[in-house]
Write an enzyme that holds these catalytic residues in place. Structure first.
Site, PDB file in Angstrom:
ATOM      1  N   CYS A  24       0.848  -1.197   0.000  1.00 29.01           N
ATOM      2  CA  CYS A  24       0.000   0.000   0.000  1.00 29.01           C
ATOM      3  C   CYS A  24       0.881   1.243   0.000  1.00 29.01           C
ATOM      4  CB  CYS A  24      -0.907   0.020   1.228  1.00 29.01           C
ATOM      5  SG  CYS A  24      -2.075  -1.348   1.329  1.00 29.01           S
ATOM      6  N   HIS A  74       1.122   5.032  -1.696  1.00 31.33           N
ATOM      7  CA  HIS A  74       0.575   5.990  -0.734  1.00 31.33           C
ATOM      8  C   HIS A  74       1.527   6.272   0.427  1.00 31.33           C
ATOM      9  CE1 HIS A  74      -3.347   5.998  -2.673  1.00 31.33           C
ATOM     10  NE2 HIS A  74      -3.319   4.682  -2.713  1.00 31.33           N
ATOM     11  N   ARG A  82     -12.811  -0.152  -1.872  1.00 29.02           N
ATOM     12  CA  ARG A  82     -11.592   0.572  -2.217  1.00 29.02           C
ATOM     13  C   ARG A  82     -10.364  -0.275  -1.885  1.00 29.02           C
ATOM     14  NH1 ARG A  82      -9.818   3.434  -5.856  1.00 29.02           N
ATOM     15  NH2 ARG A  82      -8.733   1.454  -5.932  1.00 29.02           N
ATOM     16  N   CYS A  99      -7.672  -1.972  -4.491  1.00 36.81           N
ATOM     17  CA  CYS A  99      -6.239  -1.717  -4.345  1.00 36.81           C
ATOM     18  C   CYS A  99      -5.450  -3.027  -4.336  1.00 36.81           C
ATOM     19  CB  CYS A  99      -5.962  -0.934  -3.058  1.00 36.81           C
ATOM     20  SG  CYS A  99      -6.321   0.835  -3.180  1.00 36.81           S
TER      21      CYS A  99
END
Length: 268
Positions: free
Chosen positions: A177, A181, A225, A229
């Protein structure tokens, strides 16, 4: 015939390409979202979700108004701003979708498999009741500041696991992740990617989900979401309502504490 505000806004953007050149891509996307916000189709999901919340359904023919989302049976105002959280009756940390499934089973009498069988809608032929319920319940926390607790040991454990999942690298692309991000200035296609390791980034990102996705014509929840991802990272499928999904949600929701919740929003 009077055209909806959203249609007029899209037409204006289409015939005024010079406006795009006057600002950055991010600025223009922000303007696009603002132009559409007054006609956000998420309102249709909110209306359907409220009806589902109050409708007597399931084998027991009762409504979800007896469901406790953490603030007492039937209380929805501000409930989402404190989720995920530990629920003693289930002896588990739950996010909104998991708690709704639990209530559909224990309050309304559904089999768990039936309650979970359609978590994400797929066009007009398959609408998701869970997405509609999530739209209604989250809308009742608009303007309420995020206040996710880590007081219970299982809440703190979920946060720690979620943090590890956020930084875990794997899959065929060796992604995490944090790959997308974890720092400033990254984007995919024309979309700026929020830095979820900062308070400002986490607050801005988390508080605008669920959201209506213009490109899909569907309202999407936060679990969707995360699911998408994982798909884009080429990870194994994230199981709906799993401990991993809840832990990752806990990590991001807790990091958004202090920010007013502002969803369902609208996305590209």
């Amino acid at each position: 015939m009077k055209l909806p505000c959203a249609v007029l806004a899209l037409a204006a953007l289409a015939i005024a390409p010079s406006a795009v050149a006057q600002g950055s891509t991010a600025d223009e996307i922000a303007k696009y979202r603002a132009a559409l916000q007054d006609g956000n189709p998420a309102e249709l999901w909110e209306i359907r979700g409220e009806a589902l919340w109050r409708e007597k359904r399931g084998p027991k023919r009762v409504s979800l108004e007896n469901c406790d989302l953490g603030l007492g049976a039937g209380v929805v105002k501000g409930a989402y701003a404190q989720l995920p959280r530990y629920f003693a009756d289930a002896d588990r940390v739950m996010d909104l979708e998991t708690r709704l499934v639990w209530c559909m089973v224990t309050v309304q009498g559904y089999a768990e498999a039936d309650a979970k069988k359609n978590p994400f809608g797929s066009g007009n032929d398959r609408k998701s009741d869970l997405e509609a319920l999530a739209a209604y319940i989250t809308s009742e926390s608009r303007g309420v500041k995020m206040n996710v607790s880590l007081r219970h040991a299982k809440e703190a454990e979920a946060y720690r696991v979620g943090e590890k999942l956020f930084y875990f690298r794997g899959g065929s692309h060796d992604f995490a992740c944090a790959t997308c991000h974890g720092e400033e200035g990254k984007r995919i296609r024309l979309q700026d990617l929020p830095n979820l390791t900062t308070a400002a980034g986490a607050q801005k990102a988390y508080t605008t989900w669920p959201a209506y996705r213009v490109s899909q014509g569907e309202l999407r929840t936060f679990e969707w979401r995360l699911y998408d991802c994982f798909r884009q990272q080429r990870f194994p499928e994230l199981i709906f309502g799993s401990d991993g999904a809840i832990a990752l949600t806990m990590f991001l929701a807790r990091n958004a504490n202090g920010a007013p919740f502002d969803a369902p929003a609208i996305k590209r």
